[in-house]
Design an enzyme around this catalytic site. Structure first.
Site, PDB file in Angstrom:
ATOM      1  CD  GLU A 163      31.990  70.158  18.807  1.00 15.73           C
ATOM      2  OE1 GLU A 163      31.629  71.140  18.137  1.00 15.73           O
ATOM      3  OE2 GLU A 163      32.194  70.205  20.023  1.00 15.73           O
ATOM      4  CD  GLU A 344      36.109  70.841  21.575  1.00 19.91           C
ATOM      5  OE1 GLU A 344      35.189  71.660  21.770  1.00 19.91           O
ATOM      6  OE2 GLU A 344      36.555  70.551  20.451  1.00 19.91           O
TER       7      GLU A 344
HETATM    8  C1  FCB Z   1      33.158  73.399  20.127  1.00 17.46           C
HETATM    9  C2  FCB Z   1      34.232  73.390  19.076  1.00 17.46           C
HETATM   10  C3  FCB Z   1      35.475  74.156  19.469  1.00 17.46           C
HETATM   11  C4  FCB Z   1      35.149  75.414  20.233  1.00 17.46           C
HETATM   12  C5  FCB Z   1      34.180  75.138  21.346  1.00 17.46           C
HETATM   13  C6  FCB Z   1      33.827  76.339  22.154  1.00 17.46           C
HETATM   14  O1  FCB Z   1      31.927  73.202  19.536  1.00 17.46           O
HETATM   15  O2  FCB Z   1      34.625  72.086  18.782  1.00 17.46           O
HETATM   16  O3  FCB Z   1      36.204  74.396  18.304  1.00 17.46           O
HETATM   17  O4  FCB Z   1      34.720  76.387  19.374  1.00 17.46           O
HETATM   18  O5  FCB Z   1      33.018  74.576  20.836  1.00 17.46           O
END
Ligand code: FCB
Length: 435
Positions: A163, A344
């Site tokens: 990110e 994620e």
């Molecule tokens: C993302 C991050 C991760 C976590 C989630 C909830 O942006 O990559 O580390 O904090 O959000």
């Protein structure tokens, strides 16, 4: 839900969020150590000093990962454990930890996905300007090259950056994250240096001729117009430009979004040759998806966020599973064909253990609904190869400290006791059925 036989299911974590052991075995200071210890930056003054103490408890955690039945585990390597001062002397104990972790995963038949940078820049490099300094990209290349030489074959997926929007914007634009700098313009420069760092690491990787795959993880947030009025469409497109296309376009088209170039000052930091590094072919793209934004125009035509229409998670993020399908389809259409992974997806809710159980039906529903949208995308022909749930464990949720829980596994931070939540049990039985 139908997923291909070779679809990869996993759970994800990041170094600073779980490891603790902040000064053990020669680890150097990171920008998150410094930031979290600065009063007023993190909720309740929480820090990652101890977190889940995963650095010391990783063997136990490996058994929990195996118990879940996932195919893969995504974690990140802490740069300051490898180079305590960002560059120079290698800390062999830090390197040894990740070697053991990777071997431990392999022994259990769990395929490792390793991220090189999940926000924990060595403080020594921040002291030289951090991501605002172009040199940081070259230090990152050196760190990446060392990791590839030492551990390159042990992971199955390599992720250069997690990110970059968060590192750049939250770190150097709004200052909500480490290092806490507020520079409305500097953040684009930070973003560029991050993208360059990615490109340089990718080049270093290719030079090693390794067989695992390499990619990057972006947090893409669909910016949905609240109406079809031209002003709203324009406002949403503008937000999409800075949130999403600012990373997708350089990576896949070798340029910043054409419609935004005039409104920025990119000429001051882009150098010749940068884009050929940044846009070098990737093996896959990692997508982190949590929610969408609803965007309209204010009276001056500037983009503004509208309230959510549906249920919110404890982060205040709207639960919007359909957005995952839309996003996967869009990325595939506009930037594909390319293998995609959801690196994620998950949700924070208030969890209260009762008699050794955590009945988190909201998280279970969240996952189930998002899995269904991923299945839809696969069916529609999107080359989605895998899906990592955020997160394996409750952990240090950045500016929210330990006040937001995302885990499939509950962590009692006082005792380090772990409890598989009901969502984790559901995931485990889902995996049994699908494997
Ligand atoms: C993302 C991050 C991760 C976590 C989630 C909830 O942006 O990559 O580390 O904090 O959000």
């Amino acid at each position: 839900m139908n997923f291909p036989k070779d679809f990869i299911w996993g759970a994800a974590t990041a170094a600073y969020q779980i490891e603790g052991a902040f000064n053990q075995d020669g680890r150097g200071e990171s920008i998150w150590d410094r930031f979290s210890k600065t009063p007023g930056k993190v909720l309740r003054g929480h820090t990652g000093d101890l977190a889940c103490d995963h650095y010391n408890l990783f063997r136990r955690d490996l058994r929990l990962i195996a118990g879940l039945g996932v195919d893969s585990y995504r974690f990140s390597i802490a740069w300051p454990r490898i180079f305590p001062r960002g560059s120079g002397k290698v800390n062999s104990k830090g390197l040894g930890f990740y070697k053991e972790l990777l071997m431990g995963l392999q022994e259990l038949g769990i395929r490792p996905a390793a991220t090189l940078y999940h926000w924990d820049l060595p403080q020594a490099l921040e002291n030289k300007g951090g991501w605002l300094n172009r040199d940081t990209a070259y230090y990152f290349r050196d760190y990446a090259a060392l990791i590839f030489q030492e551990l390159g074959d042990l992971a199955e997926l390599w992720i250069t950056l997690n990110e970059p929007w968060c590192s750049a914007y939250l770190g150097y634009g709004s200052g909500e994250h480490a290092p806490g700098i507020r520079s409305p313009q500097g953040y684009l420069q930070a973003a560029h240096n991050l993208l360059l760092a990615h490109g340089l690491a990718l080049q270093a990787y290719r030079e090693e001729n390794l067989s695992p795959k390499i990619g990057i993880s972006l947090n893409l947030i669909p910016q949905e117009p609240v109406s079809q009025r031209p002003e709203d469409l324009k406002a949403a497109r503008l937000r999409d430009g800075f949130q999403n296309r600012w990373y997708l376009d350089p990576l896949f088209r070798g340029e910043y979004p054409r419609d935004l170039q005039e409104s920025s000052f990119i000429g001051s930091f882009v150098q010749e040759g940068d884009f050929s590094l940044i846009a070098a072919p990737l093996d896959f793209l990692g997508i982190n998806y949590y929610s969408r934004d609803r965007i309209g125009a204010d009276k001056e035509g500037r983009p503004v966020k509208y309230p959510a229409e549906r249920e919110l998670t404890a982060m205040g993020w709207e639960v919007y599973p359909q957005g995952l399908f839309d996003l996967l389809s869009r990325v595939d259409r506009d930037y594909g064909p390319l293998p995609l992974y959801i690196t994620e997806n998950g949700a924070a809710f208030e969890d209260t253990p009762q008699e050794g159980r955590v009945a988190d039906f909201e998280r279970k529903n969240y996952l189930k609904e998002h899995f269904a949208q991923a299945a839809r995308a696969v069916e529609a022909g999107v080359p989605l190869k895998g899906y990592y749930v955020w997160s394996l464990l409750d952990n240090f949720e950045w500016a929210y400290g330990y006040e937001r829980r995302f885990g499939l596994i509950y962590v009692d931070f006082k005792t380090q006791k772990r409890i598989l939540k009901d969502s984790g049990r559901w995931f485990r039985s889902f995996l049994k059925g699908s494997n």
